[in-house]
Design a protein around this motif. Sequence first.
Motif, short mmCIF file in Angstrom:
data_model
loop_
_atom_site.label_atom_id
_atom_site.label_comp_id
_atom_site.label_asym_id
_atom_site.label_seq_id
_atom_site.Cartn_x
_atom_site.Cartn_y
_atom_site.Cartn_z
N THR A 160 0.77 -1.28 0.03
CA THR A 160 -0.16 0.04 0.16
C THR A 160 1.00 1.53 -0.09
O THR A 160 2.19 1.21 0.37
CB THR A 160 -1.09 -0.10 1.37
N ALA A 161 0.38 2.33 -0.24
CA ALA A 161 1.05 3.62 -0.14
C ALA A 161 1.65 3.72 1.00
O ALA A 161 2.65 4.34 1.21
CB ALA A 161 0.17 4.93 -0.44
N SER A 162 0.93 3.64 2.02
CA SER A 162 1.63 3.77 3.77
C SER A 162 2.80 2.93 3.72
O SER A 162 3.83 3.44 4.41
CB SER A 162 0.49 3.51 4.62
N GLU A 163 2.78 1.79 3.46
CA GLU A 163 3.69 0.59 3.70
C GLU A 163 4.88 1.25 2.66
O GLU A 163 5.90 1.17 3.04
CB GLU A 163 3.23 -0.67 3.12
N TYR A 164 4.52 1.62 1.49
CA TYR A 164 5.64 2.17 0.63
C TYR A 164 6.44 3.39 1.45
O TYR A 164 7.61 3.39 1.34
CB TYR A 164 5.28 2.55 -0.60
N TRP A 165 5.73 4.10 2.04
CA TRP A 165 6.21 5.44 2.58
C TRP A 165 6.95 5.15 3.88
O TRP A 165 7.98 5.75 3.97
CB TRP A 165 5.03 6.43 2.74
N ARG A 166 6.47 4.21 4.36
CA ARG A 166 7.28 3.65 5.70
C ARG A 166 8.51 3.06 5.28
O ARG A 166 9.60 3.55 6.06
CB ARG A 166 6.42 2.62 6.37
N GLU A 167 8.55 2.26 4.06
CA GLU A 167 9.85 1.66 3.80
C GLU A 167 10.86 2.95 3.43
O GLU A 167 12.08 2.87 3.62
CB GLU A 167 9.73 0.79 2.53
N MET A 168 10.40 3.89 2.50
CA MET A 168 11.19 4.88 2.07
C MET A 168 11.86 5.66 3.39
O MET A 168 13.06 5.94 3.57
CB MET A 168 10.21 5.92 1.42
N ARG A 169 11.20 5.80 4.73
CA ARG A 169 11.59 6.44 5.74
C ARG A 169 12.54 5.85 6.13
O ARG A 169 13.60 6.30 6.78
CB ARG A 169 10.23 6.75 6.60
N LEU A 170 12.53 4.35 6.41
CA LEU A 170 13.26 3.48 7.09
C LEU A 170 14.70 3.47 6.18
O LEU A 170 15.71 3.30 6.89
CB LEU A 170 12.74 2.07 7.54
N GLN A 171 14.41 3.44 4.87
CA GLN A 171 15.65 3.28 4.29
C GLN A 171 16.44 4.52 4.32
O GLN A 171 17.89 4.68 4.40
CB GLN A 171 15.30 3.06 2.54
N HIS A 172 15.84 5.64 4.44
CA HIS A 172 16.44 7.13 4.46
C HIS A 172 17.32 7.12 5.74
O HIS A 172 18.25 7.23 5.88
CB HIS A 172 15.62 8.20 4.46
N LEU A 173 16.40 6.61 6.92
CA LEU A 173 16.97 6.58 8.34
C LEU A 173 18.32 5.51 8.32
O LEU A 173 19.45 5.88 8.68
CB LEU A 173 15.99 6.08 9.41
N GLN A 174 18.38 4.40 7.56
CA GLN A 174 19.34 3.49 7.52
C GLN A 174 20.75 4.15 7.08
O GLN A 174 21.88 4.08 7.28
CB GLN A 174 19.10 2.24 6.74
N TRP A 175 20.44 4.92 5.93
CA TRP A 175 21.60 5.61 5.20
C TRP A 175 22.06 6.62 5.93
O TRP A 175 23.37 6.77 5.95
CB TRP A 175 20.95 6.04 3.61
N PHE A 221 12.45 0.51 13.32
CA PHE A 221 13.81 -0.06 12.54
C PHE A 221 14.26 -1.42 13.17
O PHE A 221 14.80 -2.14 12.14
CB PHE A 221 14.84 1.15 12.92
N ARG A 222 14.11 -1.72 13.88
CA ARG A 222 14.55 -3.08 14.85
C ARG A 222 13.47 -4.19 13.93
O ARG A 222 14.20 -5.22 13.61
CB ARG A 222 14.20 -3.24 16.27
N ARG A 223 12.15 -3.93 13.68
CA ARG A 223 11.38 -4.73 13.24
C ARG A 223 11.99 -5.15 11.64
O ARG A 223 11.95 -6.19 11.03
CB ARG A 223 9.98 -4.68 13.31
N ARG A 224 12.44 -4.09 11.21
CA ARG A 224 12.67 -4.04 9.57
C ARG A 224 13.92 -4.61 9.40
O ARG A 224 14.43 -5.37 8.26
CB ARG A 224 12.63 -2.60 9.16
N PHE A 225 15.07 -4.10 10.15
CA PHE A 225 16.42 -4.60 10.02
C PHE A 225 17.01 -5.61 11.02
O PHE A 225 18.10 -5.80 10.85
CB PHE A 225 17.27 -3.18 9.84
N GLY A 226 16.29 -5.92 12.02
CA GLY A 226 16.88 -6.78 12.98
C GLY A 226 17.71 -6.26 14.15
O GLY A 226 18.25 -7.05 14.83
N GLN A 227 18.13 -5.13 14.12
CA GLN A 227 18.82 -4.31 14.95
C GLN A 227 18.29 -3.14 15.51
O GLN A 227 17.72 -2.54 14.77
CB GLN A 227 20.38 -4.22 14.72
N THR A 228 18.70 -2.68 16.56
CA THR A 228 18.49 -1.20 17.02
C THR A 228 19.04 -0.48 16.11
O THR A 228 20.35 -0.47 15.72
CB THR A 228 18.39 -1.03 18.66
#
Length: 336
Positions: free
Chosen positions: A271-286, A314-321
Amino acid sequence: MPDTNARTPVPDIRFLLLPLPEFAMLPFGGFLDKLRFAADDEDYSRQRYCSWRVLGLEHGHVESSSGVAVRVELTPAELSYADYDYLVVFGGRSAAATEALAPRYRSVLRGAAARGVRLVAIDNASFLFAACGLLAGHRVAVHWRHEVEFRASYPRIEVVNEQLYCFDGDRISCAGGSAAIDLAVEILARACGRARALKGLADMLVDEARSSRHPLRSLDEEAASGRHVGRAIALMRTLLASDKSSDELARAIGISRRQLDRLFVDAHGVTASEYWREMRLQHLQWRLLNSDHSLAVLADEVGIADVSYLGKMFRRRFGQTPAAFRRDARERRRPA
């Protein structure tokens, strides 16, 4: 052989090139090679129609982010600003590190501006210009990777959306990368004419000079996603630091939330919300990898005020804090 007896004309345009520590080679090399092709009638690299010197705070070499070093030809104490039209500054790999150079470079930049030299910021050099107070009242183009960071750091400076470069009076900015070639073409065209500005593009294996508003197709899957999804992705990036909802996003595009979700599921499987959340998490990771900012600061950049909640996401997505991710990344970067 070139005619060594021919009188050398006065250049139409004169550049100072200032690479900052850990500058990127691609924009520097692309910009400089475009000058080289335009500077001569043939391919002898003579500085006939445009000229350039490499400026540095002191003599020696400036090392790029790839480890390749460029020799400094001129220091501020040795130059007369009246002999130059443009000061082109090539930013470093880290926006924060480039910004921190302000105390060292402020007098050079302000001195050039005070004497009518046009200032050009390429890549992260916009952060240095802003930190030196040289972008007040000006618009700026920044690399898409750093747009949210720049907006958060300098909310009063207008960032132009989805532009490769921006001319705003005596301030010029460029997102970096190969867009530096396009910027060089435009600057040369204004001083030397379009024909000379385009000279050598074929030798550089460049099809054509892109306009400032050329859409970067490699950034998003907009062409394949369709008009509404492509527009939504562009807005998501621009509004990354906001707390706007997908409902508001759909209204801005002119369709319903349900229709927007259906289009995203068809194009991307989420969904749009899920896509936007992933964009935010990818930005945070970078940003965790490429800055020293705290999670609280980075939370503002991704529009999530609850730092604890963001850490759990972030931890749910990438497995780490976030802290563990940053620590492990730095350990891997340390030389053996």
